[in-house]
Design a protein around this motif. Structure first.
Motif, PDB file in Angstrom:
ATOM      1  N   MET A   1       0.324   2.597  11.844  1.00 42.84           N
ATOM      2  CA  MET A   1      -1.583   2.536  11.884  1.00 42.84           C
ATOM      3  C   MET A   1      -1.598   1.919  13.237  1.00 42.84           C
ATOM      4  SD  MET A   1      -3.987   2.667   9.329  1.00 42.84           S
ATOM      5  CE  MET A   1      -2.926   1.814   7.556  1.00 42.84           C
ATOM      6  N   ILE A   2      -2.714   2.863  14.140  1.00 45.92           N
ATOM      7  CA  ILE A   2      -3.567   2.311  14.749  1.00 45.92           C
ATOM      8  C   ILE A   2      -5.218   2.063  14.443  1.00 45.92           C
ATOM      9  CG2 ILE A   2      -4.414   1.969  16.909  1.00 45.92           C
ATOM     10  CD1 ILE A   2      -1.612   3.331  18.375  1.00 45.92           C
ATOM     11  N   GLU A   3      -5.863   0.764  14.480  1.00 45.16           N
ATOM     12  CA  GLU A   3      -7.798   0.597  14.019  1.00 45.16           C
ATOM     13  C   GLU A   3      -8.079   0.343  15.103  1.00 45.16           C
ATOM     14  OE1 GLU A   3      -7.319   0.009   9.115  1.00 45.16           O
ATOM     15  OE2 GLU A   3      -6.137  -1.592  10.206  1.00 45.16           O
TER      16      GLU A   3
ATOM     17  N   THR B   1      -1.230   0.662  -1.499  1.00 43.03           N
ATOM     18  CA  THR B   1      -0.002   2.063  -1.931  1.00 43.03           C
ATOM     19  C   THR B   1       0.007   2.716  -1.282  1.00 43.03           C
ATOM     20  OG1 THR B   1      -0.348   1.717  -4.328  1.00 43.03           O
ATOM     21  CG2 THR B   1       0.053   3.359  -3.845  1.00 43.03           C
ATOM     22  N   GLN B   2      -1.230   3.414   0.013  1.00 39.80           N
ATOM     23  CA  GLN B   2      -0.917   4.489   0.794  1.00 39.80           C
ATOM     24  C   GLN B   2      -0.050   3.871   2.092  1.00 39.80           C
ATOM     25  OE1 GLN B   2      -1.497   7.919   0.836  1.00 39.80           O
ATOM     26  NE2 GLN B   2      -2.334   7.348  -1.742  1.00 39.80           N
ATOM     27  N   ASN B   3      -0.552   3.010   2.468  1.00 41.02           N
ATOM     28  CA  ASN B   3       0.264   2.339   3.411  1.00 41.02           C
ATOM     29  C   ASN B   3       1.768   1.845   3.291  1.00 41.02           C
ATOM     30  OD1 ASN B   3      -1.934   3.246   5.831  1.00 41.02           O
ATOM     31  ND2 ASN B   3      -3.011   2.833   3.883  1.00 41.02           N
ATOM     32  N   ARG B   4       2.090   1.782   2.816  1.00 42.07           N
ATOM     33  CA  ARG B   4       3.432   0.652   2.148  1.00 42.07           C
ATOM     34  C   ARG B   4       4.701   1.175   2.832  1.00 42.07           C
ATOM     35  NH1 ARG B   4       5.737   1.503  -3.546  1.00 42.07           N
ATOM     36  NH2 ARG B   4       3.257   1.335  -4.037  1.00 42.07           N
TER      37      ARG B   4
ATOM     38  N   GLN C   1       3.469  -0.053  10.099  1.00 41.65           N
ATOM     39  CA  GLN C   1       2.845  -1.800  10.029  1.00 41.65           C
ATOM     40  C   GLN C   1       1.625  -1.063  10.756  1.00 41.65           C
ATOM     41  OE1 GLN C   1       6.229  -2.253  13.175  1.00 41.65           O
ATOM     42  NE2 GLN C   1       7.298  -3.388  11.379  1.00 41.65           N
ATOM     43  N   GLY C   2       0.869  -1.930  11.065  1.00 40.25           N
ATOM     44  CA  GLY C   2      -0.406  -1.230  11.737  1.00 40.25           C
ATOM     45  C   GLY C   2      -0.729  -2.714  12.870  1.00 40.25           C
TER      46      GLY C   2
END
Length: 110
Positions: free
Chosen positions: A1-3, A32-35, A38-39
């Motif tokens: 995920m890129i933020e 839970t949604q991002n288990r 990596q971000g």
């Protein structure tokens, strides 16, 4: 995920103040949604940020975004640019209101 820097994904803060349902500044829903994901935080408005994305694309099979119509082109991460970097990469966009019509410029999130 890129933020984006200083603008994290909104669900990260859900339940963050409840010690029973949060840890390390993240609420249970976000965890839970991002288990197992990596971000990274990248500023896509500057060229060094573009280079980081391009390095990721060289190794990625799929690049998925949820920007509004035209944003990837302005940020230099549009499908044509990404495919030129890695022909095997499959760039995909999902917009909240489609690519045509009167609502195309509306943001899909509050």
């Amino acid at each position: 995920m890129i933020e984006a820097p200083r603008r994290s994904e909104g669900r990260r803060e859900l339940l963050v103040t409840d010690p029973q349902f949060s840890r390390d500044g993240m609420g249970a829903h976000f965890m839970t949604q991002n288990r197992s994901k990596q971000g990274v935080s990248i500023n896509l408005h500057i060229k060094p940020g573009h280079q980081v994305v391009y390095d990721l694309v060289r190794q990625a099979d799929v690049m998925f975004d949820n920007f509004g119509t035209g944003v990837t082109r302005r940020l230099c991460i549009d499908p044509n640019t990404l495919t030129a970097i890695n022909q095997r990469n499959i760039p995909r966009s999902v917009t909240g209101f489609g690519e045509t019509g009167s609502n195309t410029k509306r943001p899909p999130f509050d």
